[in-house]
Design an enzyme around this catalytic site. Structure first.
Site, PDB file in Angstrom:
ATOM      1  N   CYS A 112      -3.163 -29.249  18.413  1.00 14.09           N
ATOM      2  CA  CYS A 112      -3.359 -29.063  16.969  1.00 14.09           C
ATOM      3  C   CYS A 112      -3.137 -30.354  16.171  1.00 14.09           C
ATOM      4  O   CYS A 112      -3.548 -30.451  15.020  1.00 14.09           O
ATOM      5  CB  CYS A 112      -2.443 -27.963  16.449  1.00 14.09           C
ATOM      6  SG  CYS A 112      -2.761 -26.376  17.223  1.00 14.09           S
ATOM      7  N   HIS A 169      -2.511 -28.912   8.809  1.00 10.22           N
ATOM      8  CA  HIS A 169      -3.054 -28.124   9.910  1.00 10.22           C
ATOM      9  C   HIS A 169      -2.810 -26.650   9.567  1.00 10.22           C
ATOM     10  O   HIS A 169      -1.728 -26.275   9.136  1.00 10.22           O
ATOM     11  CB  HIS A 169      -2.352 -28.500  11.215  1.00 10.22           C
ATOM     12  CG  HIS A 169      -2.594 -27.514  12.300  1.00 10.22           C
ATOM     13  ND1 HIS A 169      -3.860 -27.114  12.650  1.00 10.22           N
ATOM     14  CD2 HIS A 169      -1.740 -26.806  13.081  1.00 10.22           C
ATOM     15  CE1 HIS A 169      -3.772 -26.214  13.620  1.00 10.22           C
ATOM     16  NE2 HIS A 169      -2.500 -26.011  13.892  1.00 10.22           N
ATOM     17  N   ASN A 197      -6.326 -20.372  12.978  1.00  9.60           N
ATOM     18  CA  ASN A 197      -5.928 -21.687  13.493  1.00  9.60           C
ATOM     19  C   ASN A 197      -7.035 -22.215  14.406  1.00  9.60           C
ATOM     20  O   ASN A 197      -7.268 -21.668  15.479  1.00  9.60           O
ATOM     21  CB  ASN A 197      -4.611 -21.523  14.268  1.00  9.60           C
ATOM     22  CG  ASN A 197      -4.083 -22.829  14.828  1.00  9.60           C
ATOM     23  OD1 ASN A 197      -4.803 -23.827  14.879  1.00  9.60           O
ATOM     24  ND2 ASN A 197      -2.838 -22.817  15.260  1.00  9.60           N
TER      25      ASN A 197
HETATM   26  N1  ACO Z   1       0.570  -7.254  16.140  1.00  6.20           N
HETATM   27  C1  ACO Z   1       1.645  -6.423  16.098  1.00  6.20           C
HETATM   28  N2  ACO Z   1       2.821  -6.760  16.623  1.00  6.20           N
HETATM   29  C2  ACO Z   1       2.931  -7.963  17.215  1.00  6.20           C
HETATM   30  C3  ACO Z   1       1.862  -8.865  17.295  1.00  6.20           C
HETATM   31  C4  ACO Z   1       0.636  -8.466  16.735  1.00  6.20           C
HETATM   32  N3  ACO Z   1      -0.449  -9.237  16.745  1.00  6.20           N
HETATM   33  N4  ACO Z   1       2.275  -9.969  17.928  1.00  6.20           N
HETATM   34  C5  ACO Z   1       3.568  -9.797  18.229  1.00  6.20           C
HETATM   35  N5  ACO Z   1       3.962  -8.571  17.818  1.00  6.20           N
HETATM   36  C6  ACO Z   1       5.273  -7.947  17.940  1.00  6.20           C
HETATM   37  C7  ACO Z   1       6.065  -8.497  19.099  1.00  6.20           C
HETATM   38  O1  ACO Z   1       5.694  -7.878  20.305  1.00  6.20           O
HETATM   39  C8  ACO Z   1       7.480  -8.145  18.682  1.00  6.20           C
HETATM   40  O2  ACO Z   1       7.703  -6.783  18.984  1.00  6.20           O
HETATM   41  P1  ACO Z   1       9.128  -6.310  19.566  1.00  6.20           P
HETATM   42  O3  ACO Z   1      10.114  -6.629  18.494  1.00  6.20           O
HETATM   43  O4  ACO Z   1       8.917  -4.849  19.807  1.00  6.20           O
HETATM   44  O5  ACO Z   1       9.339  -7.121  20.815  1.00  6.20           O
HETATM   45  C9  ACO Z   1       7.450  -8.274  17.159  1.00  6.20           C
HETATM   46  O6  ACO Z   1       6.051  -8.251  16.794  1.00  6.20           O
HETATM   47  C10 ACO Z   1       8.066  -9.567  16.672  1.00  6.20           C
HETATM   48  O7  ACO Z   1       7.545 -10.636  17.458  1.00  6.20           O
HETATM   49  P2  ACO Z   1       7.846 -12.126  17.125  1.00  6.20           P
HETATM   50  O8  ACO Z   1       7.075 -13.028  18.048  1.00  6.20           O
HETATM   51  O9  ACO Z   1       9.320 -12.321  17.057  1.00  6.20           O
HETATM   52  O10 ACO Z   1       7.217 -12.188  15.647  1.00  6.20           O
HETATM   53  P3  ACO Z   1       7.305 -13.315  14.579  1.00  6.20           P
HETATM   54  O11 ACO Z   1       7.813 -12.771  13.320  1.00  6.20           O
HETATM   55  O12 ACO Z   1       7.949 -14.548  15.123  1.00  6.20           O
HETATM   56  O13 ACO Z   1       5.759 -13.654  14.348  1.00  6.20           O
HETATM   57  C11 ACO Z   1       4.179 -15.329  15.019  1.00  6.20           C
HETATM   58  C12 ACO Z   1       4.973 -14.086  15.424  1.00  6.20           C
HETATM   59  C13 ACO Z   1       3.230 -14.935  13.904  1.00  6.20           C
HETATM   60  C14 ACO Z   1       3.387 -15.832  16.202  1.00  6.20           C
HETATM   61  C15 ACO Z   1       5.174 -16.396  14.522  1.00  6.20           C
HETATM   62  O14 ACO Z   1       6.188 -16.591  15.460  1.00  6.20           O
HETATM   63  C16 ACO Z   1       4.505 -17.693  14.271  1.00  6.20           C
HETATM   64  O15 ACO Z   1       3.692 -17.810  13.379  1.00  6.20           O
HETATM   65  N6  ACO Z   1       4.856 -18.744  15.015  1.00  6.20           N
HETATM   66  C17 ACO Z   1       4.222 -20.016  14.873  1.00  6.20           C
HETATM   67  C18 ACO Z   1       3.285 -20.115  15.962  1.00  6.20           C
HETATM   68  C19 ACO Z   1       1.985 -20.735  15.582  1.00  6.20           C
HETATM   69  O16 ACO Z   1       1.529 -20.744  14.469  1.00  6.20           O
HETATM   70  N7  ACO Z   1       1.388 -21.269  16.601  1.00  6.20           N
HETATM   71  C20 ACO Z   1       0.119 -21.846  16.461  1.00  6.20           C
HETATM   72  C21 ACO Z   1       0.002 -23.020  17.338  1.00  6.20           C
HETATM   73  S1  ACO Z   1       1.203 -24.208  16.977  1.00  6.20           S
HETATM   74  C22 ACO Z   1       0.806 -24.810  15.573  1.00  6.20           C
HETATM   75  O17 ACO Z   1      -0.339 -24.861  15.286  1.00  6.20           O
HETATM   76  C23 ACO Z   1       1.885 -25.254  14.688  1.00  6.20           C
END
Ligand code: ACO
Length: 334
Positions: A115, A261, A291
């Protein structure tokens, strides 16, 4: 001797026609539109058709950037393409674009910084121009990220999309450009003011693809520890913004637009909050594009240039973080 400055002459972008909404994804994996919008701000993404390759997206964006820049293809002496999803393991996708553009001179290569790829690309293009090794550089960020997603993993497949963006950079001796005022200070002149790159390979297990030519002889799928990536993103991105401003004796208030980004609306908002910058000054396309990895900054840049938000003389802060981990910034006077 005065070192040349890299001026961004023009930009262009391309998105595949097919739009996939959150509701459509909810038919494939256990998720909802509400969950995706609340946690990421993403409402839809563009997905390439079968047989539509990264080089096809890259070529379309490149042609638009070349037209916007008002240059001839023969003026280009270097093509840099940032991608994590090349058409083939080799040759580079940049050489395929070079051929498709009908170029028979110059050089072409790919850059891999996930990214952060477009920022690694700007930094490289700027170094080639400043050192006199290139005069006109076509820099593209292009991805068919949908091809490396595990479409059964709801934690990652909802986050990404396909697309391409490109810019044309050209050397202009300081003060010699007709739009540059020789009496103005360094940071008032048009062009790339600075770039700063970082990586921390110890964190490569937070975001990676579980395959590759040398390890599994397969392409692999994206794996991510979302919460950890989020935490590092907000800290690192706020730090690189201050690093860029310090290096140019500028203040946060001097930034006209942050062009980040587009990983996640919550990362954009948290970073802006940490910096004390109004969200109105952050160019945001993640709701429509999701993304698109190395393509997301030039896609956002092109959108804001073409709709008239970004104007000549504006100070743009480009920043990104991605797998590696890699992160960085570019400060540009438009
Ligand atoms: N729909 C419904 N539920 C979901 C989904 C989905 N698509 N994805 C995950 N969950 C659930 C998980 O299974 C978990 O359930 P559980 O509690 O029963 O185990 C719950 O949601 C919470 O999961 P987390 O991963 O802790 O959720 P979080 O609030 O952290 O959000 C996310 C997840 C959106 C991916 C967040 O961590 C994030 O945005 N991280 C940054 C990652 C990113 O943007 N990466 C892109 C590449 S890197 C970059 O470009 C910077």
């Amino acid at each position: 001797m005065t070192m040349p400055r890299s001026i961004i002459l023009g930009c262009g972008s391309y998105l595949p026609e097919r739009i996939v909404t959150n509701d459509e994804l909810a038919q494939r994996v256990d998720t909802t539109d509400e969950w995706i919008v609340e946690r990421t701000g993403i409402r839809q993404r563009h997905i390439a058709e079968e047989g539509q390759l990264t080089s096809d997206l890259a070529l379309a964006a490149a042609e638009r950037a070349i037209e916007h820049a008002g240059i001839d293809v023969d003026d280009i002496d270097l093509v840099i393409l940032a991608t994590t999803t090349p058409d083939q393991t080799f040759p580079s996708t940049a050489t395929k674009v070079q051929a498709a553009l009908g170029m028979s001179n110059g050089a072409a290569f790919d850059i891999q910084a996930v990214c952060s790829g477009f920022l690694y690309g700007i930094s490289t293009a700027d170094a080639f121009i400043r050192s006199g090794q290139a005069r006109t550089v076509l820099l593209i960020g292009a991805e068919t990220f949908s091809r490396i997603l595990d479409w059964e993993d709801r934690g990652t497949c909802v986050l990404f999309g396909d697309g391409a963006g490109a810019v044309v950079l050209q050397a202009s001796a300081n003060g010699a450009d007709k739009d540059n005022d020789a009496s103005a200070g360094h940071n008032q002149e048009r062009g790339v003011l600075s770039t700063h790159l970082h990586s921390d390979g110890k964190l490569n297990n937070l975001l990676y693809v579980d395959g590759g030519p040398s390890s599994t002889q397969t392409v692999g799928h994206v794996r991510m520890v979302g919460r950890e990536v989020f935490r590092h993103a907000v800290t690192n991105l706020a730090a690189v913004v201050d690093e860029a401003l310090d290096a140019n004796s500028l203040e946060r208030e001097d930034i006209t637009w942050i062009v980040p980004h587009q990983a996640n609306k919550r990362i954009l908002d948290s970073t802006a909050r940490k910096l004390g910058v109004s969200p109105d000054r952050v160019v945001t396309t993640v709701d429509r594009h999701a993304n698109t990895s190395a393509a997301s900054i030039p896609l956002a840049l092109d959108a804001a240039v073409k709709d008239g938000r970004i104007k000549r003389g504006d100070l743009l802060l480009l920043e990104a973080m991605g797998g590696g981990l890699t992160w960085g910034s570019a400060l540009v006077r438009w």
